[in-house]
Design a protein around this motif. Structure first.
Motif, PDB file in Angstrom:
ATOM      1  N   UNK A   1     -16.517   7.040   4.554  1.00  0.00           N
ATOM      2  CA  UNK A   1     -15.618   5.962   5.001  1.00  0.00           C
ATOM      3  C   UNK A   1     -15.608   4.811   3.999  1.00  0.00           C
ATOM      4  N   UNK A   2     -16.787   4.417   3.527  1.00  0.00           N
ATOM      5  CA  UNK A   2     -16.865   3.313   2.571  1.00  0.00           C
ATOM      6  C   UNK A   2     -16.180   3.668   1.247  1.00  0.00           C
ATOM      7  N   UNK A   3     -16.370   4.889   0.819  1.00  0.00           N
ATOM      8  CA  UNK A   3     -15.724   5.319  -0.426  1.00  0.00           C
ATOM      9  C   UNK A   3     -14.209   5.425  -0.253  1.00  0.00           C
ATOM     10  N   UNK A   4     -13.767   5.874   0.922  1.00  0.00           N
ATOM     11  CA  UNK A   4     -12.324   5.936   1.206  1.00  0.00           C
ATOM     12  C   UNK A   4     -11.741   4.529   1.227  1.00  0.00           C
ATOM     13  N   UNK A   5     -12.491   3.565   1.751  1.00  0.00           N
ATOM     14  CA  UNK A   5     -12.038   2.171   1.721  1.00  0.00           C
ATOM     15  C   UNK A   5     -11.874   1.693   0.278  1.00  0.00           C
ATOM     16  N   UNK A   6     -12.786   2.098  -0.600  1.00  0.00           N
ATOM     17  CA  UNK A   6     -12.678   1.731  -2.023  1.00  0.00           C
ATOM     18  C   UNK A   6     -11.428   2.362  -2.632  1.00  0.00           C
ATOM     19  N   UNK A   7     -11.146   3.612  -2.282  1.00  0.00           N
ATOM     20  CA  UNK A   7      -9.927   4.273  -2.764  1.00  0.00           C
ATOM     21  C   UNK A   7      -8.702   3.474  -2.307  1.00  0.00           C
ATOM     22  N   UNK A   8      -8.708   3.071  -1.047  1.00  0.00           N
ATOM     23  CA  UNK A   8      -7.583   2.287  -0.523  1.00  0.00           C
ATOM     24  C   UNK A   8      -7.430   0.969  -1.281  1.00  0.00           C
ATOM     25  N   UNK A   9      -8.544   0.316  -1.594  1.00  0.00           N
ATOM     26  CA  UNK A   9      -8.499  -0.922  -2.383  1.00  0.00           C
ATOM     27  C   UNK A   9      -7.845  -0.666  -3.742  1.00  0.00           C
ATOM     28  N   UNK A  10      -8.242   0.429  -4.373  1.00  0.00           N
ATOM     29  CA  UNK A  10      -7.701   0.765  -5.700  1.00  0.00           C
ATOM     30  C   UNK A  10      -6.216   1.070  -5.620  1.00  0.00           C
ATOM     31  N   UNK A  11      -5.811   1.812  -4.593  1.00  0.00           N
ATOM     32  CA  UNK A  11      -4.384   2.086  -4.410  1.00  0.00           C
ATOM     33  C   UNK A  11      -3.610   0.780  -4.224  1.00  0.00           C
ATOM     34  N   UNK A  12      -4.156  -0.125  -3.412  1.00  0.00           N
ATOM     35  CA  UNK A  12      -3.478  -1.403  -3.172  1.00  0.00           C
ATOM     36  C   UNK A  12      -3.333  -2.201  -4.465  1.00  0.00           C
ATOM     37  N   UNK A  13      -4.397  -2.256  -5.261  1.00  0.00           N
ATOM     38  CA  UNK A  13      -4.343  -2.985  -6.534  1.00  0.00           C
ATOM     39  C   UNK A  13      -3.324  -2.353  -7.475  1.00  0.00           C
ATOM     40  N   UNK A  14      -3.304  -1.031  -7.513  1.00  0.00           N
ATOM     41  CA  UNK A  14      -2.343  -0.318  -8.350  1.00  0.00           C
ATOM     42  C   UNK A  14      -0.913  -0.612  -7.900  1.00  0.00           C
ATOM     43  N   UNK A  15      -0.699  -0.622  -6.606  1.00  0.00           N
ATOM     44  CA  UNK A  15       0.638  -0.888  -6.064  1.00  0.00           C
ATOM     45  C   UNK A  15       1.096  -2.313  -6.400  1.00  0.00           C
ATOM     46  N   UNK A  16       0.187  -3.282  -6.311  1.00  0.00           N
ATOM     47  CA  UNK A  16       0.540  -4.654  -6.669  1.00  0.00           C
ATOM     48  C   UNK A  16       0.954  -4.747  -8.135  1.00  0.00           C
TER      49      UNK A  16
END
Length: 167
Positions: A136-151
């Protein structure tokens, strides 16, 4: 590098590799960020550095929780991406500010995509090993990275690439 004979061994090895990748990307962004001419880009790059630091702390904690030596293993993949980024942004930069900003975004996204795949992979390993909290924590990190990439993509498409095209 330790011998890898189980998925657990591979999981730990990949966590240590990601730690190295994060450190390399963080050092590169410290050098690249001052080159940005777009204020929003500078802000996003600063925020990215904070996110990388948070993810590095997560990696260290996950390694420690496995009873392993908290150390990193040099990531040659990120080494290549960082080398390319620094070459293009610092050694052979475009003189035009918007084109330089477009280049910075491209290099940032290449490094970020490496992180997305790395964190996604270790999240899958954690889940296969029935370490749901790690997953779960690693998936949250993936989501953070996706969000940063999208921005970054939004900034590029809405402003930076258009400005670069007008030059």
């Amino acid at each position: 590098m330790a011998t890898i004979s189980t998925l657990s061994d591979l999981y730990i090895s990949e966590l240590k590799d990601l730690w190295s990748a994060n450190d390399q990307m963080a050092r590169a962004l410290k050098k690249i960020t001052p080159q940005a001419t777009n204020a929003k880009l500078s802000q996003l790059l600063e925020e990215a550095q904070t996110g990388i630091a948070d993810h590095t702390q997560l990696l260290k904690a996950l390694i420690a929780n496995q009873g392993e030596e908290v150390s990193k293993e040099h990531c040659k993949g990120m080494e290549g991406l960082v080398s390319e980024a620094l070459k293009h942004v610092l050694e052979q930069p475009p003189q035009n500010g918007p084109v330089l900003d477009a280049l910075i975004i491209a290099q940032y996204q290449r490094m970020t995509h490496y992180g997305i795949t790395g964190f996604g992979t270790v999240a899958a390993f954690a889940n296969a090993l029935q370490m749901e909290d790690d997953g779960r924590q690693l998936k949250d990190a993936v989501d953070d990275l996706y969000d940063a990439d999208e921005l970054m993509s939004e900034l590029a498409e809405a402003a930076v690439n258009r400005e670069a095209a007008e030059e």
